[in-house]
Design a protein around this motif. Structure first.
Motif, PDB file in Angstrom:
ATOM      1  N   SER A   9       0.827  -1.210   0.000  1.00 11.30           N
ATOM      2  CA  SER A   9       0.000   0.000   0.000  1.00 11.30           C
ATOM      3  C   SER A   9       0.861   1.261   0.000  1.00 11.30           C
ATOM      4  O   SER A   9       0.433   2.308  -0.486  1.00 11.30           O
ATOM      5  N   LEU A  10       2.086   1.159   0.512  1.00 17.80           N
ATOM      6  CA  LEU A  10       3.009   2.298   0.500  1.00 17.80           C
ATOM      7  C   LEU A  10       3.817   2.383  -0.786  1.00 17.80           C
ATOM      8  O   LEU A  10       4.568   3.334  -0.986  1.00 17.80           O
ATOM      9  N   GLY A  11       3.686   1.377  -1.654  1.00 16.94           N
ATOM     10  CA  GLY A  11       4.455   1.358  -2.897  1.00 16.94           C
ATOM     11  C   GLY A  11       5.920   1.026  -2.680  1.00 16.94           C
ATOM     12  O   GLY A  11       6.772   1.462  -3.434  1.00 16.94           O
ATOM     13  N   LEU A  12       6.202   0.234  -1.668  1.00 15.54           N
ATOM     14  CA  LEU A  12       7.582  -0.065  -1.303  1.00 15.54           C
ATOM     15  C   LEU A  12       7.959  -1.520  -1.553  1.00 15.54           C
ATOM     16  O   LEU A  12       8.775  -2.098  -0.843  1.00 15.54           O
ATOM     17  N   VAL A  13       7.401  -2.131  -2.587  1.00 20.25           N
ATOM     18  CA  VAL A  13       7.753  -3.512  -2.911  1.00 20.25           C
ATOM     19  C   VAL A  13       8.607  -3.547  -4.174  1.00 20.25           C
ATOM     20  O   VAL A  13       8.494  -2.689  -5.038  1.00 20.25           O
ATOM     21  N   GLU A  14       9.480  -4.557  -4.220  1.00 21.46           N
ATOM     22  CA  GLU A  14      10.334  -4.793  -5.380  1.00 21.46           C
ATOM     23  C   GLU A  14      10.290  -6.269  -5.712  1.00 21.46           C
ATOM     24  O   GLU A  14      10.265  -7.108  -4.811  1.00 21.46           O
ATOM     25  N   ASP A  15      10.310  -6.581  -7.009  1.00 23.73           N
ATOM     26  CA  ASP A  15      10.471  -7.961  -7.432  1.00 23.73           C
ATOM     27  C   ASP A  15      11.960  -8.175  -7.631  1.00 23.73           C
ATOM     28  O   ASP A  15      12.558  -7.640  -8.557  1.00 23.73           O
ATOM     29  N   MET A  16      12.571  -8.926  -6.742  1.00 21.47           N
ATOM     30  CA  MET A  16      14.019  -9.109  -6.773  1.00 21.47           C
ATOM     31  C   MET A  16      14.438 -10.276  -7.647  1.00 21.47           C
ATOM     32  O   MET A  16      15.594 -10.674  -7.650  1.00 21.47           O
ATOM     33  N   GLY A  17      13.503 -10.824  -8.381  1.00 18.42           N
ATOM     34  CA  GLY A  17      13.865 -11.841  -9.364  1.00 18.42           C
ATOM     35  C   GLY A  17      13.758 -13.268  -8.873  1.00 18.42           C
ATOM     36  O   GLY A  17      13.306 -13.556  -7.775  1.00 18.42           O
ATOM     37  N   PHE A  18      14.214 -14.149  -9.737  1.00 23.12           N
ATOM     38  CA  PHE A  18      14.123 -15.590  -9.523  1.00 23.12           C
ATOM     39  C   PHE A  18      14.800 -16.000  -8.217  1.00 23.12           C
ATOM     40  O   PHE A  18      15.927 -15.613  -7.935  1.00 23.12           O
ATOM     41  N   GLY A  19      14.098 -16.761  -7.438  1.00 25.39           N
ATOM     42  CA  GLY A  19      14.656 -17.286  -6.199  1.00 25.39           C
ATOM     43  C   GLY A  19      14.488 -16.372  -4.999  1.00 25.39           C
ATOM     44  O   GLY A  19      14.558 -16.819  -3.868  1.00 25.39           O
ATOM     45  N   VAL A  20      14.305 -15.105  -5.241  1.00 21.83           N
ATOM     46  CA  VAL A  20      14.155 -14.159  -4.137  1.00 21.83           C
ATOM     47  C   VAL A  20      12.718 -13.681  -4.056  1.00 21.83           C
ATOM     48  O   VAL A  20      12.134 -13.636  -2.979  1.00 21.83           O
ATOM     49  N   GLY A  21      12.144 -13.318  -5.185  1.00 21.69           N
ATOM     50  CA  GLY A  21      10.744 -12.924  -5.242  1.00 21.69           C
ATOM     51  C   GLY A  21      10.478 -11.506  -4.771  1.00 21.69           C
ATOM     52  O   GLY A  21      11.336 -10.644  -4.800  1.00 21.69           O
ATOM     53  N   ILE A  22       9.265 -11.295  -4.312  1.00 23.46           N
ATOM     54  CA  ILE A  22       8.804  -9.977  -3.894  1.00 23.46           C
ATOM     55  C   ILE A  22       9.305  -9.698  -2.472  1.00 23.46           C
ATOM     56  O   ILE A  22       9.087 -10.483  -1.560  1.00 23.46           O
ATOM     57  N   ARG A  23       9.956  -8.564  -2.310  1.00 20.22           N
ATOM     58  CA  ARG A  23      10.463  -8.129  -1.014  1.00 20.22           C
ATOM     59  C   ARG A  23      10.187  -6.644  -0.850  1.00 20.22           C
ATOM     60  O   ARG A  23       9.963  -5.924  -1.815  1.00 20.22           O
ATOM     61  N   SER A  24      10.262  -6.165   0.376  1.00 27.74           N
ATOM     62  CA  SER A  24      10.106  -4.728   0.585  1.00 27.74           C
ATOM     63  C   SER A  24      11.426  -4.042   0.281  1.00 27.74           C
ATOM     64  O   SER A  24      12.501  -4.621   0.469  1.00 27.74           O
ATOM     65  N   LYS A  25      11.334  -2.816  -0.194  1.00 29.91           N
ATOM     66  CA  LYS A  25      12.522  -2.000  -0.361  1.00 29.91           C
ATOM     67  C   LYS A  25      13.059  -1.666   1.021  1.00 29.91           C
ATOM     68  O   LYS A  25      12.337  -1.705   2.016  1.00 29.91           O
ATOM     69  N   ARG A  26      14.332  -1.294   1.080  1.00 28.03           N
ATOM     70  CA  ARG A  26      14.907  -0.835   2.344  1.00 28.03           C
ATOM     71  C   ARG A  26      14.333   0.557   2.608  1.00 28.03           C
ATOM     72  O   ARG A  26      14.447   1.448   1.775  1.00 28.03           O
ATOM     73  N   PHE A  27      13.693   0.728   3.763  1.00 25.42           N
ATOM     74  CA  PHE A  27      13.112   2.029   4.069  1.00 25.42           C
ATOM     75  C   PHE A  27      13.159   2.304   5.560  1.00 25.42           C
ATOM     76  O   PHE A  27      13.307   1.410   6.370  1.00 25.42           O
ATOM     77  N   ALA A  28      13.056   3.585   5.878  1.00 21.17           N
ATOM     78  CA  ALA A  28      12.934   4.038   7.262  1.00 21.17           C
ATOM     79  C   ALA A  28      11.835   5.079   7.291  1.00 21.17           C
ATOM     80  O   ALA A  28      11.760   5.944   6.416  1.00 21.17           O
ATOM     81  N   MET A  29      10.973   4.976   8.279  1.00 25.35           N
ATOM     82  CA  MET A  29       9.822   5.868   8.370  1.00 25.35           C
ATOM     83  C   MET A  29       9.767   6.490   9.764  1.00 25.35           C
ATOM     84  O   MET A  29       9.961   5.800  10.760  1.00 25.35           O
TER      85      MET A  29
END
Length: 77
Positions: A9-29
């Motif tokens: 919902s914050l738009g902070l996801v990345e597809d890191m590719g094969f074997g890793v998949g969807i992960r959150s970006k590194r962030f601080a709030m």
């Protein structure tokens, strides 16, 4: 956030590719009284300059009118 609902919902996801998949970006709030007042993100897996503890201290420490305060971390300024 086991399902990644918040980061999606914050738009902070990345597809890191094969074997890793969807992960959150590194962030601080910064959240004050339930309101996000500041959000920093870093690109990639190596850089953490915008989300480091030192950077968050800079954001949270109000600068004096004379040009800023020095914050001592681990005996270093």
């Amino acid at each position: 956030d086991g399902d990644g609902e918040l980061v999606r919902s914050l738009g902070l996801v990345e597809d890191m590719g094969f074997g890793v998949g969807i992960r959150s970006k590194r962030f601080a709030m910064v959240v004050e009284d339930g309101i996000a007042t500041h959000l920093e993100t870093d690109d990639g897996m190596e850089d953490c300059s915008a989300t480091s503890a030192e950077r968050m201290i800079e954001i949270l420490t109000p600068a004096s009118e004379e040009g800023g305060e020095e914050v001592e971390l681990d005996g270093k300024t």
